[in-house]
Design a protein around this motif. Structure first.
Motif, PDB file in Angstrom:
ATOM      1  N   LEU A 109     -13.847   0.886  -7.016  1.00  8.08           N
ATOM      2  CA  LEU A 109     -13.153   1.245  -8.247  1.00  8.08           C
ATOM      3  C   LEU A 109     -14.095   1.229  -9.438  1.00  8.08           C
ATOM      4  N   LYS A 114     -16.979   2.334  -9.337  1.00  8.46           N
ATOM      5  CA  LYS A 114     -17.908   3.422  -9.048  1.00  8.46           C
ATOM      6  C   LYS A 114     -19.289   2.870  -8.712  1.00  8.46           C
ATOM      7  N   PHE A 147     -11.246  -1.497 -14.669  1.00 14.40           N
ATOM      8  CA  PHE A 147     -10.530  -0.415 -15.335  1.00 14.40           C
ATOM      9  C   PHE A 147     -11.169  -0.062 -16.674  1.00 14.40           C
ATOM     10  N   ARG A 184      -7.053   3.303  -0.764  1.00 14.07           N
ATOM     11  CA  ARG A 184      -6.679   3.966  -2.017  1.00 14.07           C
ATOM     12  C   ARG A 184      -5.665   5.084  -1.781  1.00 14.07           C
ATOM     13  N   THR A 241      -1.625   3.759  -1.760  1.00 18.48           N
ATOM     14  CA  THR A 241      -0.914   3.020  -2.799  1.00 18.48           C
ATOM     15  C   THR A 241      -1.425   3.345  -4.200  1.00 18.48           C
ATOM     16  N   GLU A 242      -0.568   3.043  -5.180  1.00 18.73           N
ATOM     17  CA  GLU A 242      -0.958   3.180  -6.587  1.00 18.73           C
ATOM     18  C   GLU A 242      -0.978   1.817  -7.253  1.00 18.73           C
ATOM     19  N   LYS A 243      -1.021   0.766  -6.444  1.00 27.07           N
ATOM     20  CA  LYS A 243      -1.049  -0.585  -7.022  1.00 27.07           C
ATOM     21  C   LYS A 243      -2.316  -1.283  -6.573  1.00 27.07           C
ATOM     22  N   LEU A 244      -2.995  -1.898  -7.509  1.00 27.21           N
ATOM     23  CA  LEU A 244      -4.288  -2.482  -7.186  1.00 27.21           C
ATOM     24  C   LEU A 244      -4.169  -3.599  -6.144  1.00 27.21           C
ATOM     25  N   ARG A 255      -0.739  11.124  -1.504  1.00 23.47           N
ATOM     26  CA  ARG A 255      -2.118  11.525  -1.717  1.00 23.47           C
ATOM     27  C   ARG A 255      -2.717  12.263  -0.520  1.00 23.47           C
ATOM     28  N   ASP A 264     -11.355   5.682 -16.448  1.00 19.25           N
ATOM     29  CA  ASP A 264     -10.935   6.572 -15.369  1.00 19.25           C
ATOM     30  C   ASP A 264      -9.436   6.381 -15.168  1.00 19.25           C
ATOM     31  N   TRP A 265      -8.667   7.433 -15.457  1.00 20.83           N
ATOM     32  CA  TRP A 265      -7.206   7.288 -15.397  1.00 20.83           C
ATOM     33  C   TRP A 265      -6.680   7.340 -13.973  1.00 20.83           C
ATOM     34  N   ASP A 266      -7.542   7.628 -13.015  1.00 19.72           N
ATOM     35  CA  ASP A 266      -7.091   7.618 -11.627  1.00 19.72           C
ATOM     36  C   ASP A 266      -7.240   6.219 -11.025  1.00 19.72           C
ATOM     37  N   PHE A 267      -6.999   5.228 -11.819  1.00 21.00           N
ATOM     38  CA  PHE A 267      -7.084   3.836 -11.365  1.00 21.00           C
ATOM     39  C   PHE A 267      -5.720   3.448 -10.785  1.00 21.00           C
ATOM     40  N   PRO A 268      -5.719   2.692  -9.669  1.00 22.29           N
ATOM     41  CA  PRO A 268      -4.429   2.362  -9.061  1.00 22.29           C
ATOM     42  C   PRO A 268      -3.626   1.349  -9.882  1.00 22.29           C
ATOM     43  N   THR A 269      -2.946   1.836 -10.905  1.00 20.80           N
ATOM     44  CA  THR A 269      -2.129   0.945 -11.715  1.00 20.80           C
ATOM     45  C   THR A 269      -1.089   1.771 -12.477  1.00 20.80           C
TER      46      THR A 269
END
Lengths: 307, 252
Positions: A35, A37, A169, A220, A223-226, A278, B85-90
């Motif tokens: 995440l 990078k 983030f 990844r 899910t959309e939750k960390l 996705r 980066d707005w494509d972060f899983p949140t």
């Protein structure tokens, strides 16, 4: 060799356990690296670990994870400092700097490794297995060490979850509210290096980066939750460790590392294809349904108009 | 009473040439201040240097009469939208919760109260419908509102906003400005990096004109004049009508 006898063998049980824990902790730590990078950073750190480990062996003459860790950390620090220095003080971008440093360190590592092989004690050292890993060479003590360190790494990720999340983030905002971002950054590097070192025996330095990144990328997709992603990534890593080790202990003389990485890759491919939202299939289906609805809609309009 | 923000002799340089040169100013409480200047004038740099996100060569910054280290909790920051980066899983709520982190301290997780606070902040920017929306599924304007809500969640007295109006639709721009005015009415001080000269008079009661050096800071009606603007923008500014309400073609 049949399956059942394999599972009942306590030695195999230990080895499977070790590989699973290793996969679990690298999956968890790898999520943050991915995440942020810094996928390639994991690659650089694992390649840089090789000369450090070789030097540690040459100096101490023993095969102890503790000394290896010290050697790998020193080499890892040197590598990251060098990459940082090159990026800041020349026109070379970070990806090129990574490429340069990674190969230089790996080259030095191979030279040292060859040197060790030709020395009198070297043949028995089993250091050549460090390139691609050989889980079968793990003994009970190794598994204990791996289990202990993995547990600590996962616990640290749990403790620092909030801080790691913010740092991944929005590092600028993290710095703004007073988090010591540089220190946290170094701390995360240290976690990655540690994961690499405990993975050397089972996976090897060449492919360790894949075990850090592939489970995270696969997770990844789901899910959309960390926190879900981190847990999933850990599970994917654990499964890869398990499956890879199992296959390698059934087929003689296959190095474990590539098999573990291949298992992770299979998980990744499945994720790319079938993950909800996705995944490729879900996206194609969505596109078709939108198209069809639109067609229906326009057909209706045309009909209404003609009426 | 201490000023919310005092900057003395601030100089910042990335290379040999300074990006900001010898900036000194004071900001009174309860003002809505637009930071205005051409590209490369150091507007964002000024904010980042004040917040110690980048090192400055010389200079002293005081926030409420104290160093930033001791006053962090009283400062809110809205970075440029493209900085993450707005494509972060949140989801939106989770991002706004990050605004509470500064008040939480190490290892502590946000609790129910923090969540309620964050929800309230999302409501204030008109985003209560999108609380659990993944952040990459939000439009640019909605993402900007999420960032604003996060700054609100910081519950600060002094706010820095880096180009909050860039790339947002008219509705979001209205929502943002309404919020800024509300913050001002609560006695909070807000500094906003701003690009659109046409709306300066309407939005800000103070402006700061910046072009590497500080050209001027003060009430908009005093500083938003042809002379000052020409001094700030040099030859790159075209004014179509310099009477009471100038229409300005500003190079972006």
């Amino acid at each position: 060799m049949n399956w059942l006898s394999l599972f009942s063998d306590p030695n195999t049980q230990w080895i499977l356990m070790g590989s699973m824990l290793l996969g679990l902790c690298s999956g968890v730590i790898g999520s943050f690296a991915y995440l942020r990078k810094q996928s390639l950073m994991g690659d650089a750190l694992s390649h840089a670990a090789l000369p450090g480990v070789c030097l540690a062996y040459m100096v101490t003459g023993t095969k102890s994870i503790f000394f290896f860790l010290i050697g790998a950390i020193i080499a890892g620090i040197l590598a990251t400092v060098a990459i940082g220095y090159i990026t800041r003080n020349s026109r070379i971008k970070q990806d090129s700097a990574l490429g340069i440093i990674l190969t230089v360190f790996f080259g030095v590592g191979i030279v040292l490794l060859t040197q060790i092989q030709h020395s009198s004690s070297g043949n028995q050292s089993g250091l050549d297995k460090f390139l691609f890993g050989h889980a079968a060479s793990m003994i009970k003590l190794d598994v204990y060490t791996i289990a202990g360190i993995s547990a600590v790494l996962v616990a640290l990720c749990f403790l620092f979850f909030k801080e790691f999340k913010l740092l991944s983030f929005d590092p600028g905002f993290a710095k703004g509210i007073g988090l010591p971002t540089i220190l946290l950054d170094q701390f995360m590097m240290l976690l990655i290096v540690t994961a690499v070192v405990i993975g050397i025996q089972a996976v090897g330095v060449v492919l360790m980066a894949a075990l850090l990144i592939t489970p995270a990328v696969a997770a990844r997709y789901w899910t959309e939750k960390l926190h879900v992603m981190v847990i999933l990534s850990g599970l994917f890593g654990a499964f890869s460790g398990f499956a890879g080790t199992l296959v390698s202990s059934m087929v003689n003389n296959l190095p474990t590392g590539p098999l573990i990485v291949l298992s992770a890759t299979v998980l990744f491919i499945i994720s790319v294809l079938v993950a909800p939202n996705r995944g490729v299939l879900a996206k194609t289906r969505l596109r078709f349904s939108v198209k069809n609805e639109h067609k229906l809609f326009t057909n209706k309009q045309v009909k209404e108009k003609s009426l | 009473m201490a000023f919310p923000l005092t900057v003395k002799n601030l100089t910042v340089a990335y290379q040999k040439k300074p990006v900001l040169e010898d900036i000194s100013f004071r900001v009174p409480e309860g003002k809505l201040i637009g930071i205005i200047g051409p590209n490369g004038a150091g507007k964002s740099t000024l904010i980042k240097a004040i917040l110690e996100l980048i090192p400055s060569i010389t200079g002293k910054v005081e926030i409420f009469g104290d160093s930033y280290k001791n006053t962090r909790k009283r400062v809110g920051y809205v970075p440029q939208r493209e900085s993450v980066d707005w494509d972060f899983p949140t989801d939106a709520l989770d991002v706004v919760m990050m605004g509470r982190y500064g008040h939480l301290g190490w290892f502590k997780r946000p609790d129910k109260k923090d969540k309620e606070y964050a929800l309230e902040c999302l409501d204030q920017v008109g985003m209560s419908k999108y609380v659990h929306r993944q952040i990459s599924q939000l439009s640019g304007g909605q993402q900007q509102r999420v960032f604003l809500a996060r700054a609100l969640a910081q519950d600060a007295q002094l706010y820095f906003m880096d180009e909050p109006f860039v790339g947002v639709d008219a509705a979001t721009e209205k929502a943002i400005i309404a919020l800024l005015i509300k913050l001002k009415s609560q006695g909070k001080t807000v500094l906003v990096v701003h690009h659109d000269l046409n709306t300066v008079k309407e939005y800000f009661d103070w402006i700061m004109l910046l072009n590497v050096k500080l050209v001027g800071i003060g009430p908009t009606e005093e500083l938003f004049t042809r002379d000052y603007l020409q001094k700030t923008y040099g030859g790159s500014l075209t004014m179509l009508d310099s009477n009471t309400s100038p229409i300005i073609v500003s190079p972006r």
